[in-house]
Write a protein that holds these residues in place. Structure first.
Motif, short mmCIF file in Angstrom:
data_model
loop_
_atom_site.label_atom_id
_atom_site.label_comp_id
_atom_site.label_asym_id
_atom_site.label_seq_id
_atom_site.Cartn_x
_atom_site.Cartn_y
_atom_site.Cartn_z
N LEU A 160 0.83 -1.20 0.00
CA LEU A 160 0.00 0.00 0.00
C LEU A 160 0.87 1.25 0.00
N ASP A 161 0.44 2.25 -0.74
CA ASP A 161 1.14 3.54 -0.75
C ASP A 161 0.65 4.38 0.42
N VAL A 162 1.53 4.66 1.37
CA VAL A 162 1.17 5.36 2.60
C VAL A 162 2.17 6.48 2.86
N ARG A 163 2.11 7.07 4.05
CA ARG A 163 2.93 8.23 4.34
C ARG A 163 3.66 8.07 5.68
N ALA A 164 4.71 8.86 5.85
CA ALA A 164 5.49 8.84 7.09
C ALA A 164 5.41 10.21 7.75
N ASP A 165 5.89 10.29 8.99
CA ASP A 165 5.89 11.54 9.75
C ASP A 165 7.29 11.83 10.28
N ARG A 166 7.65 13.10 10.28
CA ARG A 166 8.94 13.52 10.83
C ARG A 166 8.78 13.86 12.31
N LEU A 167 9.80 13.56 13.08
CA LEU A 167 9.78 13.81 14.52
C LEU A 167 9.53 15.28 14.83
N ALA A 168 10.23 16.18 14.16
CA ALA A 168 10.08 17.61 14.45
C ALA A 168 8.66 18.08 14.17
N THR A 169 8.06 17.58 13.09
CA THR A 169 6.70 17.98 12.74
C THR A 169 5.71 17.51 13.79
N LEU A 170 5.83 16.25 14.20
CA LEU A 170 4.91 15.72 15.21
C LEU A 170 5.13 16.38 16.57
N THR A 171 6.36 16.71 16.89
CA THR A 171 6.63 17.41 18.15
C THR A 171 5.88 18.74 18.20
N ALA A 172 5.91 19.47 17.09
CA ALA A 172 5.20 20.75 17.02
C ALA A 172 3.70 20.54 17.09
N LYS A 173 3.19 19.50 16.44
CA LYS A 173 1.75 19.25 16.44
C LYS A 173 1.26 18.86 17.83
N LEU A 174 2.02 18.03 18.52
CA LEU A 174 1.61 17.63 19.86
C LEU A 174 1.57 18.83 20.81
N ALA A 175 2.52 19.72 20.67
CA ALA A 175 2.52 20.93 21.50
C ALA A 175 1.29 21.79 21.19
N SER A 176 0.91 21.86 19.92
CA SER A 176 -0.20 22.72 19.52
C SER A 176 -1.56 22.20 19.97
N ILE A 177 -1.67 20.89 20.23
CA ILE A 177 -2.96 20.32 20.64
C ILE A 177 -3.01 20.07 22.15
N GLY A 178 -2.04 20.57 22.88
CA GLY A 178 -2.07 20.49 24.34
C GLY A 178 -1.61 19.18 24.92
N ALA A 179 -0.87 18.37 24.14
CA ALA A 179 -0.31 17.12 24.65
C ALA A 179 1.15 17.06 24.25
N PRO A 180 1.98 17.96 24.77
CA PRO A 180 3.37 18.05 24.32
C PRO A 180 4.16 16.76 24.52
N LEU A 181 5.13 16.57 23.63
CA LEU A 181 5.95 15.36 23.66
C LEU A 181 6.69 15.25 24.99
N HIS A 182 6.57 14.08 25.61
CA HIS A 182 7.25 13.80 26.88
C HIS A 182 8.52 12.97 26.65
N VAL A 183 8.39 11.96 25.80
CA VAL A 183 9.54 11.10 25.49
C VAL A 183 9.26 10.41 24.16
N TRP A 184 10.34 10.01 23.47
CA TRP A 184 10.15 9.25 22.24
C TRP A 184 11.20 8.15 22.14
N TYR A 185 10.83 7.09 21.44
CA TYR A 185 11.68 5.92 21.26
C TYR A 185 11.75 5.56 19.77
N GLY A 186 12.82 4.88 19.39
CA GLY A 186 12.89 4.25 18.09
C GLY A 186 12.45 2.80 18.21
N VAL A 187 11.79 2.29 17.19
CA VAL A 187 11.33 0.90 17.16
C VAL A 187 11.80 0.26 15.86
#
Length: 234
Positions: A160-187
């Motif tokens: 399936l053709d799908v999409r990915a997300d960048r860490l910096a972009t998601l960090t900004a989005k989480l801050a903007s919706i009131g659930a700022p990034l606390h920690v992140w891991y690689g899997v």
């Protein structure tokens, strides 16, 4: 790995023995939801795929009554959480392996954050847009690797053709919706190119130990196939 990381965050944020209200959006066949229900939490799983719902219900039917009573399955789209639940209804919200199928994730993310009670934990598992060239590169697909540097689109293992997300972009989005990034891991730092096997490898424990260490250590975690991000509702 995701289960270990999630348990670590839950243990660090909530009192031992507290029965949490958990929402699993895009629960698939219910593996994570069932695991948390077995741990004593009250779990609601949301899924729209009929085959996945059937698999989850079949798995749930084989559980003891106490676990069956702690898990509820809702047929629906993750973008419609506001239709089914009141804001602040959950202590933990999971959305694992879903964002890659959503063309515009912002409304979904905002809806997930609204479901969280103050201090609640939002757990996201996404494709790492900063490392899309790793898989084709390690397979010797040089043309694919060169293309992957300049895009967030990719073809997954299901074709399936799908999409990915960048860490910096998601960090900004989480801050903007009131659930700022606390920690992140690689899997899947070292094991992304491994083939699926019916039986666990003989060296499973050292493999998991290496993956767990790499998933929380720079610069390795930044090269992982997936990112596990945990935000906290303010």
């Amino acid at each position: 790995m995701v289960a270990r990381q999630l348990d670590e965050q839950i243990a660090g944020r909530f009192a031992v023995g507290r029965r949490l209200r958990v929402l699993d959006v895009g629960m698939g066949q219910g593996t994570q939801a069932l695991r948390l229900a077995r741990a004593g939490h009250q779990v609601t799983g949301v899924e729209r795929d009929a085959a996945m719902i059937a698999a989850a219900r079949n798995a749930l039917a084989g559980q003891p009554e106490g676990i069956r009573e702690r898990m509820r399955i809702v047929e629906g789209d993750g973008r419609d959480t506001g239709v089914h639940f009141l804001p602040g209804s959950f202590d933990v919200v999971l959305c694992h392996g879903v964002l890659m199928y959503v063309e515009e994730p912002d409304p979904l993310l905002a809806g997930l954050a609204r479901m969280l009670a103050p201090g609640g934990l939002l757990s996201l598992l996404v494709r790492n847009g900063d490392a899309l060239a790793m898989r084709p590169g390690l397979h010797g697909d040089w043309a694919g690797a060169l293309t992957a540097f300049d895009t967030l689109q990719y073809r997954n293992r299901l074709g399936l053709d799908v999409r990915a997300d960048r860490l910096a972009t998601l960090t900004a989005k989480l801050a903007s919706i009131g659930a700022p990034l606390h920690v992140w891991y690689g899997v899947r730092v070292f094991t992304d190119t491994a083939t699926d096997e019916t039986a666990p490898p003989a060296d499973l424990e050292p493999l998991l130990a290496a993956e767990e260490r790499a998933g929380r250590t720079d610069p390795y975690r930044g090269t992982a196939a997936l990112l596990h991000l945990c935000g906290v509702r303010g």
